[in-house]
Scaffold this active site. Structure first.
Site, mmCIF file in Angstrom:
data_model
loop_
_atom_site.group_PDB
_atom_site.id
_atom_site.type_symbol
_atom_site.label_atom_id
_atom_site.label_comp_id
_atom_site.label_asym_id
_atom_site.label_seq_id
_atom_site.Cartn_x
_atom_site.Cartn_y
_atom_site.Cartn_z
ATOM 1 N N GLY A 98 9.199 -1.704 2.310
ATOM 2 C CA GLY A 98 8.566 -1.546 3.616
ATOM 3 C C GLY A 98 9.240 -0.511 4.502
ATOM 4 C CB VAL A 148 7.511 4.237 24.111
ATOM 5 C CG1 VAL A 148 7.979 5.492 24.825
ATOM 6 C CG2 VAL A 148 6.258 4.538 23.290
ATOM 7 N N GLY A 149 8.712 1.916 21.570
ATOM 8 C CA GLY A 149 8.494 0.556 21.091
ATOM 9 C C GLY A 149 7.554 0.503 19.902
ATOM 10 N NE ARG A 150 8.426 -0.451 14.143
ATOM 11 C CZ ARG A 150 8.048 0.579 13.378
ATOM 12 N NH1 ARG A 150 8.365 1.813 13.726
ATOM 13 N NH2 ARG A 150 7.370 0.370 12.276
ATOM 14 C CB ILE A 182 14.170 3.119 17.360
ATOM 15 C CG1 ILE A 182 14.056 1.780 16.610
ATOM 16 C CG2 ILE A 182 13.689 4.273 16.469
ATOM 17 C CD1 ILE A 182 12.672 1.405 16.149
ATOM 18 C CG HIS A 187 47.918 -8.570 11.776
ATOM 19 N ND1 HIS A 187 47.369 -8.208 12.993
ATOM 20 C CD2 HIS A 187 49.030 -7.802 11.607
ATOM 21 C CE1 HIS A 187 48.132 -7.279 13.541
ATOM 22 N NE2 HIS A 187 49.146 -7.001 12.724
ATOM 23 N N GLY A 204 15.338 2.974 24.090
ATOM 24 C CA GLY A 204 15.560 1.752 23.307
ATOM 25 C C GLY A 204 16.469 2.044 22.120
ATOM 26 N N GLY A 223 12.084 7.259 25.853
ATOM 27 C CA GLY A 223 12.345 5.845 25.572
ATOM 28 C C GLY A 223 13.789 5.644 25.143
ATOM 29 C CE LYS A 274 -0.613 0.318 4.978
ATOM 30 N NZ LYS A 274 -1.417 0.568 6.100
HETATM 31 C C1 LIG Z 1 13.995 3.579 12.751
HETATM 32 C C2 LIG Z 1 14.082 2.084 12.575
HETATM 33 C C3 LIG Z 1 15.328 1.492 12.425
HETATM 34 C C4 LIG Z 1 15.420 0.125 12.256
HETATM 35 N N1 LIG Z 1 16.664 -0.422 12.106
HETATM 36 C C5 LIG Z 1 16.784 -1.758 11.936
HETATM 37 C C6 LIG Z 1 18.062 -2.355 11.730
HETATM 38 O O1 LIG Z 1 19.084 -1.682 11.719
HETATM 39 N N2 LIG Z 1 18.105 -3.692 11.529
HETATM 40 C C7 LIG Z 1 16.984 -4.477 11.534
HETATM 41 O O2 LIG Z 1 17.091 -5.689 11.338
HETATM 42 N N3 LIG Z 1 15.768 -3.941 11.727
HETATM 43 C C8 LIG Z 1 15.646 -2.614 11.931
HETATM 44 N N4 LIG Z 1 14.397 -2.064 12.087
HETATM 45 C C9 LIG Z 1 13.239 -2.974 12.099
HETATM 46 C C10 LIG Z 1 12.858 -3.365 10.674
HETATM 47 O O3 LIG Z 1 12.591 -2.215 9.919
HETATM 48 C C11 LIG Z 1 11.669 -4.298 10.697
HETATM 49 O O4 LIG Z 1 11.952 -5.405 11.526
HETATM 50 C C12 LIG Z 1 11.333 -4.793 9.302
HETATM 51 O O5 LIG Z 1 11.037 -3.730 8.439
HETATM 52 C C13 LIG Z 1 10.146 -5.759 9.353
HETATM 53 O O6 LIG Z 1 9.842 -6.179 8.076
HETATM 54 P P1 LIG Z 1 8.356 -6.623 7.682
HETATM 55 O O7 LIG Z 1 8.451 -7.083 6.273
HETATM 56 O O8 LIG Z 1 7.820 -7.544 8.691
HETATM 57 O O9 LIG Z 1 7.481 -5.319 7.804
HETATM 58 P P2 LIG Z 1 7.593 -3.833 7.244
HETATM 59 O O10 LIG Z 1 8.965 -3.480 6.822
HETATM 60 O O11 LIG Z 1 6.949 -3.015 8.299
HETATM 61 O O12 LIG Z 1 6.713 -3.855 5.940
HETATM 62 C C14 LIG Z 1 5.333 -4.049 5.999
HETATM 63 C C15 LIG Z 1 4.735 -3.466 4.740
HETATM 64 O O13 LIG Z 1 3.379 -3.852 4.667
HETATM 65 C C16 LIG Z 1 2.638 -2.798 4.084
HETATM 66 N N5 LIG Z 1 1.246 -3.006 4.441
HETATM 67 C C17 LIG Z 1 0.700 -3.010 5.690
HETATM 68 N N6 LIG Z 1 -0.622 -3.274 5.624
HETATM 69 C C18 LIG Z 1 -0.909 -3.436 4.312
HETATM 70 C C19 LIG Z 1 -2.107 -3.731 3.603
HETATM 71 N N7 LIG Z 1 -3.268 -3.938 4.233
HETATM 72 N N8 LIG Z 1 -2.046 -3.814 2.255
HETATM 73 C C20 LIG Z 1 -0.885 -3.633 1.594
HETATM 74 N N9 LIG Z 1 0.273 -3.350 2.208
HETATM 75 C C21 LIG Z 1 0.262 -3.271 3.554
HETATM 76 C C22 LIG Z 1 3.273 -1.553 4.682
HETATM 77 O O14 LIG Z 1 3.014 -0.422 3.883
HETATM 78 C C23 LIG Z 1 4.742 -1.938 4.703
HETATM 79 O O15 LIG Z 1 5.410 -1.509 3.543
HETATM 80 C C24 LIG Z 1 14.263 -0.687 12.236
HETATM 81 C C25 LIG Z 1 13.006 -0.090 12.369
HETATM 82 C C26 LIG Z 1 12.910 1.271 12.535
HETATM 83 C C27 LIG Z 1 11.562 1.897 12.665
#
Ligand SMILES: Cc1cc2nc3c(=O)[nH]c(=O)nc-3n(C[C@H](O)[C@H](O)[C@H](O)COP(=O)(O)OP(=O)(O)OC[C@H]3O[C@@H](n4cnc5c(N)ncnc54)[C@H](O)[C@@H]3O)c2cc1C
Length: 467
Positions: A39, A269-271, A182, A443, A180, A178, A34
């Site tokens: 993502g 504060v988390g996700r 992020i 090294h 954590g 928070g 979407k």
């Molecule tokens: C600031 C930040 C830094 C991060 N840094 C790291 C890092 O360094 N290393 C690491 O491993 N992880 C990191 N993460 C976590 C990482 O981004 C997530 O774990 C990862 O993106 C999860 O992947 P996913 O495919 O489950 O979901 P997402 O990447 O969240 O993708 C889900 C997708 O689904 C789409 N979607 C949702 N609902 C619908 C729908 N109904 N129809 C169509 N599309 C939809 C969304 O638009 C989105 O694009 C970070 C996160 C943040 C916020």
């Protein structure tokens, strides 16, 4: 009605990897996204944060360069230009994913998916609606930041990580609610660019859940650069001034209430799980008390033909975990006998210094009754760390005292995020400390620290005195 073998909902590192693998296996695959392909990870998470972290580190090193004979007169930060560069990196990766989808015969539909039943997905694209009949569905809808009542994001003064990563002006000050990973990664960037940082954390340490001795260096560095850190503290309320340019906060600390002011507030504060368009309870898909979808090790939910992967499936919320789960789901759908059978998931925190880990900590290993041996090697004694000007931190190996099996590795220090992969491979392959000690490492390099820690565990240390 359009028909497919599998519809993947969500194009993050879980969903797009799943779709590509499904396409490779000959399944008629539709990927619905979407927002943006890649993502959260590519658009507003891993990639933009690491781009800013690299740039801030470069600036910081150049600023302090005189100590090693590099004088950078007139050095300054052009944040809009930095943001443009970051956006370029993001779009390069997004375009790459689109190309990979095309190359693997994955049909990408840009629209919002609704899971109508286990065999029907409705997609809203602009003004129109499309129905898809499918044999399988993979839910990969990710996660979203948790909001706190009274601290709602306004995108200007009160920011989520998404807005904080897109600032065009270096804020004068930032209150981070928070402590954590992020929050600390992002405030670390702006602190290097000149922002005064205040962190308020509810628990008794930054990076809750991470071993204290790893976190200590990060806290010390933040404080050395002027950060004010309040632990066991809670922001009771925030109030914007009349001009909307500053925020006043009341913070309850163990020493009483403190009044603080900042020009921006980052609420991190988390996700939590994001499952828009999936009426999980109506469909009867089981979730845990926090709303994460429950699956077995093959990513199957309790509803036949429906799978869940990535952040929406729960901890750890990491991109590489999401991708591996995506591969498992695709292969199971294609009839292969795959399952989440990895021994451990490495993790990395891109603070200064970086922290990374894989496998068991000493406490976790002891808790399950293993007699452990700990060995470590400090970067201060490693040639490459000194030549890189980054001598802080250490590598620690937790091994089985009876047979030398590597159980876990924790690293705090330069490039910890890169170094941890060797440790992950060791654990995955069932290596002993002797295997690592006997492996010749080039090294002078940082991975020698892992070899040295392994030599210490094997009783054959060279660059530290045997105790
Ligand atoms: C600031 C930040 C830094 C991060 N840094 C790291 C890092 O360094 N290393 C690491 O491993 N992880 C990191 N993460 C976590 C990482 O981004 C997530 O774990 C990862 O993106 C999860 O992947 P996913 O495919 O489950 O979901 P997402 O990447 O969240 O993708 C889900 C997708 O689904 C789409 N979607 C949702 N609902 C619908 C729908 N109904 N129809 C169509 N599309 C939809 C969304 O638009 C989105 O694009 C970070 C996160 C943040 C916020």
């Amino acid at each position: 009605m359009k028909e497919s073998d599998v519809v993947v909902i969500g194009g993050g590192p879980g969903g797009y990897v799943c779709a590509i693998r499904a396409g490779q296996l000959g399944l008629k695959t539709i990927l619905v996204e979407k927002d943006q392909l890649g993502g959260i990870c590519v658009a507003t998470g891993c990639i933009p944060s690491k781009a800013l972290i690299s740039a801030a580190k470069l600036y910081d090193r150049a600023k302090g360069g005189a100590a090693i004979g590099i004088v950078a007169d007139g050095l300054r930060v052009d944040l809009p230009a930095l943001q443009r560069w970051k956006a370029g990196v993001v779009s390069t990766l997004q375009n790459g994913i689109a190309t990979l989808c095309r190359g693997n015969k994955v049909e990408v539909i840009h629209g919002e998916a609704e899971l109508v039943s286990q065999s029907q997905v409705r997609v809203r694209t602009g003004g129109s609606t499309e129905e898809i009949k499918t044999k399988n569905v993979v839910i990969a809808t990710g996660s979203r930041p948790i909001t706190l009542p009274g601290f709602e994001f306004d995108g200007k003064l009160v920011l989520s990580s998404t807005e904080a990563l897109a600032l065009e002006k270096v804020p004068e000050s930032m209150l981070v609610i928070g402590g954590g990973y992020i929050g600390l990664e992002i405030c670390g960037v702006y602190q290097k660019l000149g922002t005064k940082v205040i962190v308020v954390e509810l628990t008794d340490q930054l990076l809750p859940g991470t071993e204290t001795d790893l976190v200590r260096l990060v806290q010390r560095n933040l404080e050395k650069r002027g950060a004010k850190i309040y632990l066991k503290s809670k922001v009771a309320s925030i109030e914007k001034d009349a001009k909307g340019s500053r925020v006043k906060a009341r913070v309850s600390t163990p020493d009483g209430e403190v009044a603080l002011e900042a020009s921006t507030v980052l609420v991190s504060v988390g996700r939590g799980p994001s499952a828009d368009g999936m009426d999980l309870s109506k469909l009867g898909i089981e979730t845990d008390p926090k709303g994460y979808i429950i699956t077995d090790e093959q990513m199957k939910t309790n509803l036949p033909g429906v799978y869940a992967i990535g952040d929406v499936r729960g901890q750890p919320l990491l991109a590489h975990k999401a991708s591996k789960e995506g591969i498992v789901a695709a292969e199971v759908i294609a009839g292969k006998n795959n399952a989440a059978d990895w021994k451990s998931v490495p993790w990395a925190i891109f603070t200064d210094p970086e922290i990374a880990g894989v496998g068991l900590t000493e406490a976790a290993a002891t808790h399950v009754g293993i007699q452990v041996k700990k060995s470590r090697f400090s970067f201060a004694a490693l040639g490459r760390a000194l030549t890189a000007g980054e001598p802080e931190g250490f590598v620690r190996i937790v091994s089985d005292a009876n047979n030398g099996l590597v159980l876990g590795v924790q690293i705090v220090g330069p490039e910890a995020s890169d170094l941890i992969s060797e440790a992950a491979l060791a654990i995955e392959m069932g290596a002993t400390v002797e295997d690592i000690a006997l492996t010749i490492h080039p090294h002078p390099t940082l991975p020698e620290a892992l070899m040295e820690a392994a030599e210490a565990a094997a009783g054959t240390p060279i660059h530290q005195v045997k105790l």
